[in-house]
Design a protein around this motif. Structure first.
Motif, short mmCIF file in Angstrom:
data_model
loop_
_atom_site.label_atom_id
_atom_site.label_comp_id
_atom_site.label_asym_id
_atom_site.label_seq_id
_atom_site.Cartn_x
_atom_site.Cartn_y
_atom_site.Cartn_z
N SER A 168 84.37 19.04 54.19
CA SER A 168 83.16 18.24 54.38
C SER A 168 82.21 18.42 53.20
O SER A 168 82.39 19.29 52.35
CB SER A 168 82.44 18.65 55.67
N ASP A 169 81.14 17.59 53.18
CA ASP A 169 80.13 17.70 52.12
C ASP A 169 78.95 18.57 52.53
O ASP A 169 77.96 18.63 51.82
CB ASP A 169 79.62 16.29 51.77
N ARG A 170 79.01 19.25 53.68
CA ARG A 170 77.80 19.82 54.26
C ARG A 170 77.36 21.12 53.56
O ARG A 170 76.34 21.13 52.86
CB ARG A 170 78.01 20.02 55.76
N TRP A 261 72.49 15.37 58.45
CA TRP A 261 73.80 16.00 58.71
C TRP A 261 74.82 15.86 57.59
O TRP A 261 75.28 16.81 57.02
CB TRP A 261 74.38 15.50 60.03
N THR A 262 75.26 14.63 57.27
CA THR A 262 76.38 14.48 56.34
C THR A 262 76.40 13.08 55.75
O THR A 262 75.81 12.16 56.31
CB THR A 262 77.71 14.77 57.08
N PRO A 268 72.45 17.45 54.06
CA PRO A 268 73.42 18.04 54.99
C PRO A 268 72.85 19.23 55.78
O PRO A 268 71.97 19.94 55.30
CB PRO A 268 74.56 18.46 54.07
#
Ligand SMILES: NC(=O)c1ccc[n+]([C@@H]2O[C@H](COP(=O)([O-])OP(=O)(O)OC[C@H]3O[C@@H](n4cnc5c(N)ncnc54)[C@H](OP(=O)(O)O)[C@@H]3O)[C@@H](O)[C@H]2O)c1
Length: 336
Positions: A168-170, A261-262, A268
């Motif tokens: 993920s990019d978080r 969030w994302t 994020p």
């Protein structure tokens, strides 16, 4: 121990396989072989769980423990039907998205209300069914408890999993952002809650559960901490202590289409309050008492930065771009 990982070729499953190999266990990873590679030393068995008899390549084998990460209720049902008689301990990796109430802080795994299970016609929480992720995981949990029995089933409801190989990019956004330095847009207030778990800490706990026969349902995440401490720890881990943070109010961000969030234009790990005031603020006292060990976030950030630098092509893009962040910071300064 003979360990079977249903999955085991990406992120968490790979971490379980790597740590299990390092502890001298015999590891089998069963997957289609399209998403990633098994770690060195693990045996790979090609299976396709989209078919009811998809695990037949494992027929006749016995395992001391299984770890399953599936999101699909049919996968969970077929796996316990095929394997429960030939396996000792069974870990199922669930998620804190199974809970019905995202707003109330301090909820516990043993008492919190769950969302409803997935309707029978929904078996894959992607695309138009993406909102059924939590319900599908509830159905998977039920299949494991029913098929394996409560004395052998370890249901681990993971929180946000972070660290090297994060798809993920978080968390990678904050690691890269704080490593870049300069004025950093921090969302909300310094006291907002953040909760996460290092992928290796979660993997180690899954192994501990298998080795020690831990059964029951637990949350798999650290105790909640403040966002200011989270950012300070990430900054320390990437060699930029004392970051220059500018805290910007939630409503100001939402009005400028900064998203939670994302994803694109997001900050994020930031969630709107009060709707999500409980999502990253769960009470994990029981999990910590049951063997979950949590490393300092600075260590996770340092390892994640190393991975980002070594494999930039594997890091998912997302979050506010530098020019977007600078524009919001300018507007915020002008308003002040
Ligand atoms: N990331 C987070 O922050 C987060 C938070 C809470 C909970 N979780 C949970 O944590 C777990 C993460 O697991 P993970 O990191 O190992 O990633 P994952 O994306 O859940 O891995 C899926 C694994 O299953 C295999 N697979 C998928 N479809 C298959 C099929 N039809 N037949 C056989 N194998 C199949 C994949 O390999 P192939 O595609 O090659 O078959 C892969 O090895 C999940 O249970 C997730 O729900 C994640």
């Amino acid at each position: 121990m003979r360990l079977l990982i249903l999955g085991g070729t990406v992120f968490l499953g790979r971490a379980v396989a790597r740590l299990a190999r390092a502890s001298g266990h015999h590891v089998t990873c069963a997957a289609r072989g399209v998403s990633g590679e098994p770690v060195a030393g693990a045996r790979f068995v090609q299976v396709d769980r989209d078919h009811p008899a998809g695990l037949s390549a494992l027929d006749g084998e016995r395992f001391d423990a299984v770890v399953d990460v599936t999101r699909r209720p049919s996968h969970a049902r077929h796996a316990v039907a095929a394997l429960a008689d030939r396996v000792g301990h069974w870990s199922y990796v669930s998620t804190c998205s199974v809970y019905a109430d995202n707003a109330t802080p301090g909820q516990r795994a043993d008492t919190a209300k769950l969302t409803v299970p997935a309707p029978v016609e929904v078996d894959n929480p992607v695309g138009e069914h993406a909102d059924f992720y939590g319900p599908c995981k509830v159905s998977c949990e039920d299949a494991v408890r029913d098929g394996v029995g409560p004395e052998r089933a370890f249901i681990c409801r993971a929180g946000l999993i972070v660290g090297p190989e994060d798809p993920s990019d978080r968390f990678p956004y904050w690691v890269a952002r704080l490593a870049r330095g300069g004025e950093v847009l921090a969302p909300g207030t310094p006291d907002d809650r953040v909760q996460l778990v290092d992928v290796d800490d979660l993997a180690q706990w899954l192994l501990y559960a298998a080795e020690n026969g831990l059964a029951g349902t637990f949350d798999g995440m650290s105790a909640a901490l403040s966002r200011s401490r989270f950012l300070a720890e990430v900054a320390a881990g990437v060699g930029r202590p004392d970051p220059e943070l500018t805290w910007v109010e939630q409503d100001f961000l939402l009005a400028r289409d900064v998203r939670p969030w994302t994803g694109e234009r997001s900050l994020p790990l930031w969630l709107p309050l009060p709707e999500y005031g409980g999502f990253l603020a769960r009470d994990v006292t029981d999990s910590l008492a049951a063997g979950l060990r949590i490393r300092p976030i600075a260590q996770t950030a340092a390892r994640t930065l190393e991975w980002i630098r070594a494999s930039p092509g594997d890091v998912k893009a997302g979050g506010l771009e530098p020019a977007q962040e600078a524009e919001v910071l300018r507007e915020w300064a002008a308003r002040q």
